[in-house]
Motif scaffolding. Structure first.
Motif, PDB file in Angstrom:
ATOM      1  N   GLY A   1      12.594   0.385   1.812  1.00 27.65           N
ATOM      2  CA  GLY A   1      13.948   0.557   1.264  1.00 27.65           C
ATOM      3  C   GLY A   1      14.064   1.674   0.247  1.00 27.65           C
ATOM      4  N   ASN A   2      12.980   2.419   0.017  1.00 29.73           N
ATOM      5  CA  ASN A   2      13.048   3.501  -0.990  1.00 29.73           C
ATOM      6  C   ASN A   2      14.008   4.602  -0.545  1.00 29.73           C
ATOM      7  OD1 ASN A   2      10.914   3.803   0.968  1.00 29.73           O
ATOM      8  ND2 ASN A   2      10.178   5.585  -0.125  1.00 29.73           N
ATOM      9  N   SER A   3      13.969   4.977   0.744  1.00 27.82           N
ATOM     10  CA  SER A   3      14.909   6.010   1.214  1.00 27.82           C
ATOM     11  C   SER A   3      16.320   5.425   1.327  1.00 27.82           C
ATOM     12  CB  SER A   3      14.444   6.596   2.554  1.00 27.82           C
ATOM     13  OG  SER A   3      14.084   5.583   3.463  1.00 27.82           O
ATOM     14  N   THR A   4      16.424   4.142   1.719  1.00 25.73           N
ATOM     15  CA  THR A   4      17.747   3.508   1.813  1.00 25.73           C
ATOM     16  C   THR A   4      18.425   3.487   0.442  1.00 25.73           C
ATOM     17  OG1 THR A   4      16.586   2.010   3.318  1.00 25.73           O
ATOM     18  CG2 THR A   4      18.905   1.539   2.907  1.00 25.73           C
TER      19      THR A   4
ATOM     20  N   GLY B   1      16.281  10.058   8.867  1.00 27.22           N
ATOM     21  CA  GLY B   1      14.953   9.558   9.254  1.00 27.22           C
ATOM     22  C   GLY B   1      13.891  10.258   8.443  1.00 27.22           C
ATOM     23  N   ASN B   2      13.409   9.601   7.404  1.00 29.42           N
ATOM     24  CA  ASN B   2      12.408  10.234   6.555  1.00 29.42           C
ATOM     25  C   ASN B   2      11.023   9.660   6.825  1.00 29.42           C
ATOM     26  OD1 ASN B   2      11.744  12.000   4.194  1.00 29.42           O
ATOM     27  ND2 ASN B   2      10.897  10.045   3.506  1.00 29.42           N
ATOM     28  N   ALA B   3      10.099  10.558   7.230  1.00 27.96           N
ATOM     29  CA  ALA B   3       8.683  10.196   7.439  1.00 27.96           C
ATOM     30  C   ALA B   3       8.509   9.130   8.509  1.00 27.96           C
ATOM     31  CB  ALA B   3       8.038   9.740   6.118  1.00 27.96           C
TER      32      ALA B   3
ATOM     33  N   ALA C   1      14.293  -3.131  14.787  1.00 31.37           N
ATOM     34  CA  ALA C   1      14.502  -2.484  16.088  1.00 31.37           C
ATOM     35  C   ALA C   1      13.486  -1.361  16.243  1.00 31.37           C
ATOM     36  CB  ALA C   1      15.924  -1.918  16.174  1.00 31.37           C
ATOM     37  N   ASP C   2      13.353  -0.906  17.492  1.00 29.31           N
ATOM     38  CA  ASP C   2      12.451   0.207  17.799  1.00 29.31           C
ATOM     39  C   ASP C   2      13.303   1.461  17.999  1.00 29.31           C
ATOM     40  OD1 ASP C   2      10.654   2.030  18.828  1.00 29.31           O
ATOM     41  OD2 ASP C   2       9.791   0.629  20.296  1.00 29.31           O
ATOM     42  N   ILE C   3      12.985   2.497  17.263  1.00 29.94           N
ATOM     43  CA  ILE C   3      13.769   3.746  17.340  1.00 29.94           C
ATOM     44  C   ILE C   3      13.776   4.298  18.770  1.00 29.94           C
ATOM     45  CG2 ILE C   3      13.803   6.166  16.581  1.00 29.94           C
ATOM     46  CD1 ILE C   3      12.561   5.086  13.929  1.00 29.94           C
ATOM     47  N   ALA C   4      12.684   4.050  19.507  1.00 31.15           N
ATOM     48  CA  ALA C   4      12.572   4.615  20.860  1.00 31.15           C
ATOM     49  C   ALA C   4      13.708   4.139  21.757  1.00 31.15           C
ATOM     50  CB  ALA C   4      11.223   4.228  21.464  1.00 31.15           C
TER      51      ALA C   4
ATOM     52  N   LEU D   1      16.909   0.440   9.317  1.00 30.07           N
ATOM     53  CA  LEU D   1      16.305  -0.025  10.581  1.00 30.07           C
ATOM     54  C   LEU D   1      14.806   0.214  10.516  1.00 30.07           C
ATOM     55  CD1 LEU D   1      17.610   0.845  14.129  1.00 30.07           C
ATOM     56  CD2 LEU D   1      15.234   1.309  13.522  1.00 30.07           C
ATOM     57  N   ASP D   2      14.031  -0.781  10.904  1.00 29.89           N
ATOM     58  CA  ASP D   2      12.573  -0.618  10.937  1.00 29.89           C
ATOM     59  C   ASP D   2      12.002  -1.597  11.947  1.00 29.89           C
ATOM     60  OD1 ASP D   2      10.656   0.882   8.608  1.00 29.89           O
ATOM     61  OD2 ASP D   2       9.629  -0.582   9.882  1.00 29.89           O
ATOM     62  N   SER D   3      10.787  -1.290  12.436  1.00 28.50           N
ATOM     63  CA  SER D   3      10.147  -2.203  13.387  1.00 28.50           C
ATOM     64  C   SER D   3       9.175  -3.151  12.693  1.00 28.50           C
ATOM     65  CB  SER D   3       9.411  -1.386  14.459  1.00 28.50           C
ATOM     66  OG  SER D   3       8.522  -0.485  13.832  1.00 28.50           O
TER      67      SER D   3
ATOM     68  N   GLN E   1       0.844  -1.206   0.000  1.00 26.50           N
ATOM     69  CA  GLN E   1       0.000   0.000   0.000  1.00 26.50           C
ATOM     70  C   GLN E   1       0.877   1.254   0.000  1.00 26.50           C
ATOM     71  OE1 GLN E   1      -3.378  -0.210  -0.140  1.00 26.50           O
ATOM     72  NE2 GLN E   1      -3.531   2.017  -0.323  1.00 26.50           N
ATOM     73  N   TYR E   2       1.934   1.236   0.792  1.00 25.27           N
ATOM     74  CA  TYR E   2       2.819   2.401   0.901  1.00 25.27           C
ATOM     75  C   TYR E   2       3.460   2.727  -0.442  1.00 25.27           C
ATOM     76  CZ  TYR E   2       6.302   5.545   2.850  1.00 25.27           C
ATOM     77  OH  TYR E   2       7.067   6.663   3.124  1.00 25.27           O
ATOM     78  N   LEU E   3       3.838   1.664  -1.181  1.00 24.59           N
ATOM     79  CA  LEU E   3       4.582   1.878  -2.431  1.00 24.59           C
ATOM     80  C   LEU E   3       3.696   2.296  -3.594  1.00 24.59           C
ATOM     81  CD1 LEU E   3       7.190  -1.000  -2.150  1.00 24.59           C
ATOM     82  CD2 LEU E   3       7.649   1.458  -2.100  1.00 24.59           C
TER      83      LEU E   3
ATOM     84  N   LEU F   1      16.741   5.387   9.582  1.00 17.40           N
ATOM     85  CA  LEU F   1      15.734   5.046  10.597  1.00 17.40           C
ATOM     86  C   LEU F   1      14.351   4.982   9.957  1.00 17.40           C
ATOM     87  CD1 LEU F   1      16.678   7.332  13.637  1.00 17.40           C
ATOM     88  CD2 LEU F   1      17.309   4.948  13.230  1.00 17.40           C
ATOM     89  N   GLY F   2      13.586   3.934  10.261  1.00  8.16           N
ATOM     90  CA  GLY F   2      12.261   3.787   9.647  1.00  8.16           C
ATOM     91  C   GLY F   2      12.409   3.661   8.141  1.00  8.16           C
ATOM     92  N   CYS F   3      13.262   2.718   7.747  1.00 11.40           N
ATOM     93  CA  CYS F   3      13.645   2.615   6.323  1.00 11.40           C
ATOM     94  C   CYS F   3      12.489   2.179   5.444  1.00 11.40           C
ATOM     95  CB  CYS F   3      14.814   1.660   6.166  1.00 11.40           C
ATOM     96  SG  CYS F   3      14.410  -0.036   6.693  1.00 11.40           S
TER      97      CYS F   3
HETATM   98  C1  SAM Z   1       6.157   6.301   6.361  1.00  6.07           C
HETATM   99  S1  SAM Z   1       7.318   4.982   6.417  1.00  6.07           S
HETATM  100  C2  SAM Z   1       8.796   5.752   5.789  1.00  6.07           C
HETATM  101  C3  SAM Z   1       9.550   4.871   4.846  1.00  6.07           C
HETATM  102  C4  SAM Z   1      10.784   5.481   4.189  1.00  6.07           C
HETATM  103  N1  SAM Z   1      11.740   5.972   5.172  1.00  6.07           N
HETATM  104  C5  SAM Z   1      10.474   6.599   3.219  1.00  6.07           C
HETATM  105  O1  SAM Z   1      11.269   7.540   3.165  1.00  6.07           O
HETATM  106  O2  SAM Z   1       9.485   6.566   2.483  1.00  6.07           O
HETATM  107  C6  SAM Z   1       7.602   4.925   8.138  1.00  6.07           C
HETATM  108  C7  SAM Z   1       8.321   3.645   8.588  1.00  6.07           C
HETATM  109  O3  SAM Z   1       8.696   3.806   9.951  1.00  6.07           O
HETATM  110  C8  SAM Z   1       8.541   2.567  10.609  1.00  6.07           C
HETATM  111  N2  SAM Z   1       8.400   2.834  12.045  1.00  6.07           N
HETATM  112  C9  SAM Z   1       7.355   3.458  12.684  1.00  6.07           C
HETATM  113  N3  SAM Z   1       7.608   3.532  14.006  1.00  6.07           N
HETATM  114  C10 SAM Z   1       8.831   2.948  14.203  1.00  6.07           C
HETATM  115  C11 SAM Z   1       9.639   2.721  15.359  1.00  6.07           C
HETATM  116  N4  SAM Z   1       9.236   3.108  16.581  1.00  6.07           N
HETATM  117  N5  SAM Z   1      10.837   2.109  15.208  1.00  6.07           N
HETATM  118  C12 SAM Z   1      11.253   1.702  13.980  1.00  6.07           C
HETATM  119  N6  SAM Z   1      10.533   1.905  12.838  1.00  6.07           N
HETATM  120  C13 SAM Z   1       9.344   2.515  12.962  1.00  6.07           C
HETATM  121  C14 SAM Z   1       7.319   1.951   9.969  1.00  6.07           C
HETATM  122  O4  SAM Z   1       7.326   0.551  10.123  1.00  6.07           O
HETATM  123  C15 SAM Z   1       7.479   2.392   8.517  1.00  6.07           C
HETATM  124  O5  SAM Z   1       8.161   1.436   7.752  1.00  6.07           O
END
Ligand code: SAM
Length: 256
Positions: free
Chosen positions: A43-46, A99-101, A83-86, A61-63, A8-10, A38-40
């Protein structure tokens, strides 16, 4: 939050990848050793980071297991971690945290950003982009539908709306003491959508997820129908039937 749907995201990959391109264009590093996305997501931002820094070690890194699966398929040579960014801490020697979006999903992200910045050596860069769209009709309607339907007392739906972002001044006061340089700016995109219904499709891949994931299939359909009706009423077709999705975003680039 329930697992994100990478598919859906893509659906709007080109539009969603424009902000990380704009953010990366401002990163003043020539040859970082270690870069973390962060929150890759899928993989589009990576991929942008790999293109710009082919010599660097790049970690995504993503959860979300679903997002990580897609990212690994896309960039098999890259390292991806769940992993969790928190709670994540950068390794010493991390030159770029990108960290994008994603940070908008963490209510205490300003403190997390400060902590990450402090963990980097001088010259390290923290580059963040977040949607600053909570006042836009498309987000307001999510809250309104959440507050009026049969689901209105569901604790997860009550908790689903995102808080407004802090002001640029608040980020400045918090981050500047830990950096040598900071740049904070907004860009407002006006994405061309094929029809108002496409706005629903867009947000099904992001901010509608916390509203939809607690619901069963029938309630989801009802929620989406009520939401789309409001969208159709507010986002009027242009001369060719297309609609513009106004989308303000906040960018923060901080150099340790
Ligand atoms: C909107 S997407 C962004 C994807 C990409 N970075 C981009 O530029 O389009 C947000 C991503 O952050 C991840 N995410 C949300 N909360 C997170 C957390 N606490 N730790 C790690 N990843 C997290 C989600 O799983 C999702 O893949």
């Amino acid at each position: 939050m329930e697992d994100w749907s990478a598919r859906q995201y893509l659906k709007f990959e080109d539009e969603r990848t424009r902000p990380p391109r704009d953010l990366l264009a401002q990163v003043p590093l020539q040859r970082p050793r270690l870069v973390v996305d962060l929150g890759c997501g899928p993989g589009n931002s990576t991929e942008l980071l790999v293109e710009r820094y082919p010599q660097s070690d790049i970690i995504g890194l993503d959860s979300s297991p679903d997002m990580l699966r897609k990212a690994r398929e896309r960039l098999p040579k890259c390292k991806f971690i769940e992993a969790d960014i928190a709670t994540w801490q950068p390794d010493a020697g991390t030159d770029l945290i990108f960290g994008n979006a994603v940070m908008q999903w963490l209510p205490d992200h300003p403190a997390i950003m400060r902590r990450q910045l402090e963990a980097m050596a001088p010259g390290g860069v923290l580059a963040i982009q977040m949607p600053d769209n909570t006042r836009e009709p498309a987000l307001r309607f999510q809250r309104e539908v959440g507050e009026t339907g049969p689901w209105q007392d569901h604790p997860e739906i009550k908790a689903a709306p995102r808080d407004d972002l802090p002001s640029p001044e608040a980020y400045y006061d918090l981050l500047k003491p830990a950096c040598s340089h900071i740049d904070i700016w907004h860009t407002v995109y006006n994405h061309v959508m094929a029809a108002p219904q496409a706005i629903t499709e867009w947000f099904k891949g992001s901010s509608l997820q916390p509203f939809l994931s607690p619901l069963d299939a029938a309630s989801r359909e009802k929620f989406l129908a009520a939401y789309t009706e409001k969208i159709v009423g507010a986002y009027k077709p242009r001369f060719d039937g297309k609609v513009l999705l106004r989308f303000p975003r906040l960018f923060i680039l901080a150099v340790r």
